[in-house]
Design an enzyme around this catalytic site. Structure first.
Site, PDB file in Angstrom:
ATOM      1  N   PRO A  52       0.830  -1.190   0.000  1.00  0.00           N
ATOM      2  CG  PRO A  52       0.235  -0.794   2.237  1.00  0.00           C
ATOM      3  CD  PRO A  52       1.103  -1.674   1.358  1.00  0.00           C
ATOM      4  N   GLY A  53       0.287   2.329  -0.548  1.00  0.00           N
ATOM      5  CA  GLY A  53       0.989   3.606  -0.551  1.00  0.00           C
ATOM      6  C   GLY A  53       0.005   4.727  -0.290  1.00  0.00           C
ATOM      7  CB  VAL A  54       0.230   7.934   1.248  1.00  0.00           C
ATOM      8  CG1 VAL A  54       0.150   7.134   2.543  1.00  0.00           C
ATOM      9  CG2 VAL A  54       1.658   8.384   0.990  1.00  0.00           C
ATOM     10  N   GLY A  55       0.076   7.643  -2.270  1.00  0.00           N
ATOM     11  CA  GLY A  55      -0.110   8.447  -3.479  1.00  0.00           C
ATOM     12  C   GLY A  55       0.406   7.690  -4.681  1.00  0.00           C
ATOM     13  N   GLY A 119       9.773   7.575   0.792  1.00  0.00           N
ATOM     14  CA  GLY A 119      10.036   6.461  -0.121  1.00  0.00           C
ATOM     15  C   GLY A 119       9.129   6.559  -1.324  1.00  0.00           C
ATOM     16  CB  CYS A 120       9.296   6.377  -4.559  1.00  0.00           C
ATOM     17  SG  CYS A 120       8.478   6.423  -6.160  1.00  0.00           S
ATOM     18  CG  HIS A 162       6.636  11.413  -3.736  1.00  0.00           C
ATOM     19  ND1 HIS A 162       7.750  10.840  -3.169  1.00  0.00           N
ATOM     20  CD2 HIS A 162       6.210  10.518  -4.670  1.00  0.00           C
ATOM     21  CE1 HIS A 162       7.989   9.672  -3.742  1.00  0.00           C
ATOM     22  NE2 HIS A 162       7.062   9.451  -4.659  1.00  0.00           N
ATOM     23  CD  GLU A 163       2.413  10.456  -5.472  1.00  0.00           C
ATOM     24  OE1 GLU A 163       2.675  10.046  -6.618  1.00  0.00           O
ATOM     25  OE2 GLU A 163       2.766   9.844  -4.449  1.00  0.00           O
TER      26      GLU A 163
END
Ligand code: ZN
Length: 208
Positions: A52-55, A119-120, A162-163
């Site tokens: 899972p990620g946030v963007g 992180g990415c 970041h996005e």
């Protein structure tokens, strides 16, 4: 895209793919409000949640279009202590999709950037201290083409920066303090809950 149809990757594209290094193209008005754009966004949301990620940004599914999605939930932050959440100014971000986002950094004179591990999903397994502006304003349109404007600070502002960077072909590794690069595992076991000062001393960040 082939024959005018948007095609996307089933899995998140990893660093090394040129699509992550090229500026993405604006979404044309003919795509706004179409099931096609909606399907792309649904695929992006699914990939983000599964990671899972946030963007996630369009290029991360191999689509060179200016579309981002973001979402941060209490569940996603459950590994953080209350202090860590407060320190990072991490707060819930409802699911948001932004088409053709334009970001403005709202930086006061003499304001220093915030530095946290970032992180990415396209650079799996690693994290590094990355300076970001504390506050941003983002304008764009919704997938239906309605104007959208939001201001964000702290963690949500970091996600937006970041996005939006992804849409310019920029990765956090281009902005990170390179000596702070850690595997996710090392960051978790050694530096979770530690102060910036402790990380700086431990990893000798002042050296070149
Ligand atoms: Zn990323």
């Amino acid at each position: 895209m082939q024959g005018g149809k948007i095609q996307w990757s089933e899995s998140i594209v990893a660093a090394g793919d040129p699509v992550l290094r090229l500026p993405a193209a604006p979404v044309g008005p003919e795509l706004l409000g179409t099931p096609e754009l909606r399907e792309l966004i649904d695929a992006m949301v699914l990939a983000m949640r599964n990671a899972p990620g946030v963007g996630l940004a369009g290029p991360q599914l191999g689509v060179p279009l200016r579309v981002i999605v973001l979402e941060d939930t209490s569940e996603r932050m459950s590994h953080l202590s209350a202090e860590e959440k407060a320190e990072r100014a991490r707060s819930d971000v409802p699911l948001t999709a932004i088409v053709n986002p334009v970001l403005e950094l709202l930086v006061e004179k003499d304001e220093r950037p915030e530095i946290f591990f970032e992180g990415c999903l396209s650079v799996p397994g690693y994290t590094a201290l990355t300076p970001r502006a504390h506050r941003v304003r983002c304008t764009g349109v919704t997938p239906e083409g309605e104007p959208l404007e939001l201001t964000a600070s702290g963690w949500p502002a970091r996600i937006l920066q970041h996005e939006c960077d992804h849409l310019e072909g920029t990765l956090y590794v281009d902005r990170m303090i390179s000596r702070s690069l850690c595997t996710s595992e090392a960051a978790r076991t050694r530096w979770s809950g530690k102060s910036l000062q402790e990380v700086a001393e431990g990893l000798q960040l002042q050296r070149r």
